[in-house]
Design a protein around this motif. Structure first.
Motif: not given
Length: 900
Positions: A296-299, A349-357, A420-427, A430-434
């Motif tokens: 939901w956050r990424a969406t 792409n950010i979400l994919r990298h988070i999912e990879e740890g 600019t805005l999207s990666p800032v909000l993502a940092t 978005l939460v680390p993958a658990t």
């Protein structure tokens, strides 16, 4: 090794996301300021039907005591034309010559200052020597100074004379003072009797029946017509008039003010429908993201790109002075699915990298480095397509400048948001993958990805087969062109139209006889008068009124007709002409075009009367019918005879309606009318088009009928919308070529290679396949509107190819061989490609479905884009990697040639 470093530096150079993340407070503050400014800019934008386009026209009316049209042409018309033909900015020079009278019409280039043009005409004519007794008048015509709204004035307790006094004293002054109103014309007021000492001019005016009569729903009435200023907004003017009319209704209890005619109602409906489609597109584009990301956050971060990009676009629109009209609203509705693409690419792409740890901050840096060049390249390529449209010249350029600039602004804004805005909000959000992401648990997606990988592997092993199928698909798509109807602008089911008529003028008695009668009225004892035998003064207005009543009777029989507003006599002093404005009921069961066709068959055939059932024009260009051809030649007899023959032929072809020719009453030795176009004699053949006949097909048919019978010395040229259609296609052909060159130049600059742009360019012809198929299946015209769809497609279709090729190159730079890189890049980029394609398609869906007022105008564009996007995506996922591998065999860039 050098190539890797240069590519690495390019990615660093285009990754300004790192700066945005570093100064996140500044980034967020900037976009908050943009949102506030965008909201203020939006509140300043006005609603309209189409862009403000001014067609400057100057008319020279000249008279001289010349006995025939031929004499008038030689001694009056041609000298005026010769004097004016070299004026700067002159597009068209038309003239009509009658016995003793000439009308010369000068159409200047769109955007030319009307007052300057009039002054130049005045200056040129001052040096012209005219025949003895000749005079002329120069009249500037601003076609944007049009009737915004008309009201019928009725009363059960007052007669017409009383109503006229109330209207003159209380109603028209109150309306005339409103902002944006040029003047208020009172129509249908009783004509005042001429003074007893009337001279020749007064008697001539009386004989011609100067003035107008008005009827509303079959009853004689009084009406006022509000003419707006050329630069005024129609909806604003009408809204002010409506508010003032409401006050007048309160004050004048015994007088009924009824809306008789206005285009504002349709403009409101059309803009509301487009805005509804825009909102639906936003919702659909957002809803589709979650099932693919399962976050939901990424969406939400991706979805935020839409309102932010739109608000930024409103600022640009306000700066350029654009309106919220069909073209700009359509541009916004079309880009909704696209403006979210950049954000999806970054966030996915950010979400994919988070999912990879990786941590959200690490993921934001790595992912934006990875995708940055592709995002900038897709936007730069799209802007390279649309900016040339905004810079086109002529009428087409004026019409589509708002489209090109609005789309370009939306794309640039969306890229800035995504980078600019999207990666800032993502940092931060978005939460680390658990745990294992939900999407990875979905076996359907896993199986689909595996299927695509296997298909890709097979394709790389059967490259010739894939290329052959791609070429056959393209040839098949192009072969459909002859089966798609060619149009200009689609017919709209507006629920309103005009019926115009021209009745024959009665014979006017000798002015000397009229003068005798005037003397008799002044002095009954005059010996030269005979009170028992007064000279009958004909009144063409009364004859014209009888024609109008008979036409009204036929029209009002139809149950779908709500109101009929009739004006007998024109403001130009032509009493034998009239117009019936027909308004249909909103809950009608019959489409406008069908009812028009039925009316053409049922209107009474009256001696000497010509009728025409006409659509209301999108933009007033002078009142020509959609189909017009001009026969050129010096032999009047040959021109008239040929024109009549062509008319007789095309009247037998279904779909041609209300066919007229100029000079039809000319007979050998007795010429009443001579038309000229750009210093040559012409005879015009004009027609309206019924259901089932597109403008392109009608033009082809009339050309086919005319060519075999053209005598020597007579040639045929297009006019009306037929001519404008040719201009549009010509302008777009050159613009498409310029856009293609711009795309290639931009991609070469960004990729620093000419091979990748060629690979990416393969996606463009693949898009045309689906576009043609979709137009054929939906029976949409290939015209100006669908043509914009093709241009839009040009800027959209290469996105997927850029994303795919860029990632293949990155993987090869990281050490993978070509086949491994392709087989990894394809499945990894499959998800963002599918998401962006589906979001764009769903964004197009409300427009393509063709719901609401003006849908006929919006639908062909969305249909062409949607069809092209589907074929481009499906074929690109397979064909692009194959073409990449073939070109890499010919021109290896990452080491030695690989075996296949």
């Amino acid at each position: 090794m050098v190539k890797r470093n240069s590519s690495k530096s390019a990615r660093q150079r285009f990754n300004f996301s790192r700066w945005a993340i570093e100064y996140s407070w500044l980034t967020v503050s900037f976009w908050i300021a943009v949102a506030v400014a965008g909201a203020l800019a939006f509140s300043s934008l006005k609603y309209a039907l189409f862009p403000d386009i001014t067609f400057p026209v100057v008319v020279v009316n000249a008279t001289a005591p010349l006995p025939s049209a031929v004499d008038t042409e030689a001694k009056l018309t041609i000298p005026i034309e010769e004097r004016l033909r070299s004026l700067e900015g002159l597009d068209d020079l038309r003239s009509s010559s009658y016995p003793g009278q000439a009308a010369v019409s000068l159409a200047f280039s769109v955007g030319t200052n009307l007052e300057t043009s009039k002054s130049e005409v005045d200056s040129a004519l001052k040096q012209l020597k005219l025949p003895q007794g000749a005079s002329y008048k120069v009249i500037p015509l601003n076609l944007n100074e049009s009737a915004a709204v008309s009201y019928a004035i009725e009363s059960n307790s007052r007669n017409l004379a009383d109503l006229t006094k109330v209207a003159e004293d209380q109603i028209t002054p109150a309306i005339a003072k409103l902002p944006g109103v040029l003047k208020v014309s009172l129509l249908g007021a009783p004509a005042t009797s001429p003074p007893a000492n009337a001279g020749n001019n007064d008697l001539a005016a009386l004989a011609q029946g100067a003035g107008t009569l008005v009827r509303f729903n079959g009853q004689q009435a009084l009406a006022f017509q509000v003419i707006k200023r050329g630069d005024a907004n129609t909806l604003e003017v009408v809204s002010r008039v409506e508010a003032e009319v409401q006050k007048l209704r309160t004050n004048l209890k015994d007088i009924k003010l009824t809306l008789a005619a206005t285009q504002a109602e349709y403009i409101r409906q059309a803009t509301k429908s487009t805005i509804d489609a825009l909102i639906e597109a936003i919702v659909l584009s957002i809803v589709v993201i979650y099932p693919f990301l399962w976050n939901w956050r990424a969406t939400f971060i991706s979805a935020l790109a839409i309102p932010t990009s739109l608000l930024a676009t409103f600022i640009v629109m306000a700066i350029f002075g654009f309106n919220l009209e069909t073209i700009t609203l359509l541009a916004l509705a079309l880009v909704i699915g696209s403006v979210i693409d950049d954000a999806i690419l970054d966030v996915e792409n950010i979400l994919r990298h988070i999912e990879e740890g990786e941590s959200p901050r690490q993921a934001a840096h790595a992912a934006t480095d990875e995708i940055g060049l592709a995002v900038v390249a897709t936007t730069a390529a799209a802007v390279a397509v649309f900016l040339p449209i905004g810079l086109m010249g002529g009428v087409v350029g004026q019409f589509f400048k708002p489209f090109g600039i609005t789309v370009s602004a939306s794309y640039i804004a969306s890229t800035l948001v995504a980078r600019t805005l999207s990666p800032v909000l993502a940092t931060y959000w978005l939460v680390p993958a658990t745990k294992t992401p939900e999407r990875r648990k979905i076996s359907i997606w896993v199986r689909f990805t595996e299927f695509y990988r296997n298909l890709l592997k097979w394709s790389l092993n059967h490259r010739k087969t894939v290329v052959a199928l791609a070429i056959l698909s393209f040839i098949g798509g192009m072969s459909l062109i002859p089966f798609i109807p060619k149009g200009f602008i689609p017919k709209l089911d507006r629920g309103e139209f005009n019926i115009t008529y021209t009745a024959p003028l009665p014979k006017i008695p000798d002015l000397a006889a009229l003068q005798l009668q005037a003397q008799q009225r002044t002095n009954p004892q005059s010996p030269i008068s005979n009170p028992q035998s007064p000279v009958p003064i004909p009144n063409p207005l009364n004859d014209s009124l009888e024609v109008a009543k008979k036409l009204e009777e036929a029209v009002r029989k139809y149950p779908d007709v709500e109101t009929v507003f009739t004006t007998v006599g024109s403001r130009e002093g032509e009493p034998n002409k009239g117009t019936l404005y027909v308004k249909l009921k909103e809950d009608r069961k019959t489409p406008t075009a069908q009812l028009q066709d039925e009316l053409r068959k049922s209107l009474p055939s009256l001696p000497g009367v010509t009728t025409s059932v006409e659509d209301i024009q999108f933009v007033d260009t002078g009142g020509q019918k959609p189909l017009q051809v001009a026969l050129k030649g010096e032999d009047l007899q040959a021109l008239n005879k040929t024109a009549k023959t062509i008319k007789e032929r095309i009247e037998k072809i279904p779909g041609f309606a209300d066919v007229t020719v100029t000079g039809e009453n000319n007979v050998q030795g007795q010429v009443f009318q001579i038309e000229r176009l750009n210093n040559e004699r012409v005879a015009y053949i004009s027609a309206n088009l019924g259901q089932g006949l597109s403008l392109g097909d009608a033009t082809d048919k009339i050309m086919a009928e005319a060519k075999p019978i053209l005598p020597s010395g007579v040639t045929l040229d297009l006019g009306g919308d037929s001519e404008r259609q040719s201009e549009v296609f010509g302008s777009f052909a050159s613009t498409l070529m310029l856009s293609a060159i711009c795309i290639v130049a931009v991609l070469i600059l960004l990729f620093r290679s000419w091979i990748d742009p060629i690979v990416i360019g393969v996606s463009l012809p693949l898009a045309l396949v689906g576009a043609m198929l979709s137009l054929l299946f939906t029976k949409s015209d290939f015209g100006m509107i669908s043509l914009i769809g093709f241009v839009f497609l040009l800027g959209l279709a290469n996105k997927n190819a850029i994303v795919l090729v860029d990632y293949i190159n990155q993987l090869r730079q990281a050490g993978l061989n070509r086949t491994e890189a392709i087989l990894k890049a394809g499945p990894v980029r499959l998800r963002p490609i599918i998401i962006t394609t589906i979001s764009t398609l769903l964004g197009m869906l409300p427009i393509a479905l063709g719901l609401g007022a003006g849908s006929e105008l919006r639908s062909p564009m969305a249909v062409a884009i949607a069809g092209g996007l589907v074929s481009s995506t499906i074929l690109s996922l397979i064909v692009i990697p194959v073409v990449y591998s073939i070109l890499d065999d010919w021109f290896p860039r990452f080491g030695k040639k690989e075996a296949n």
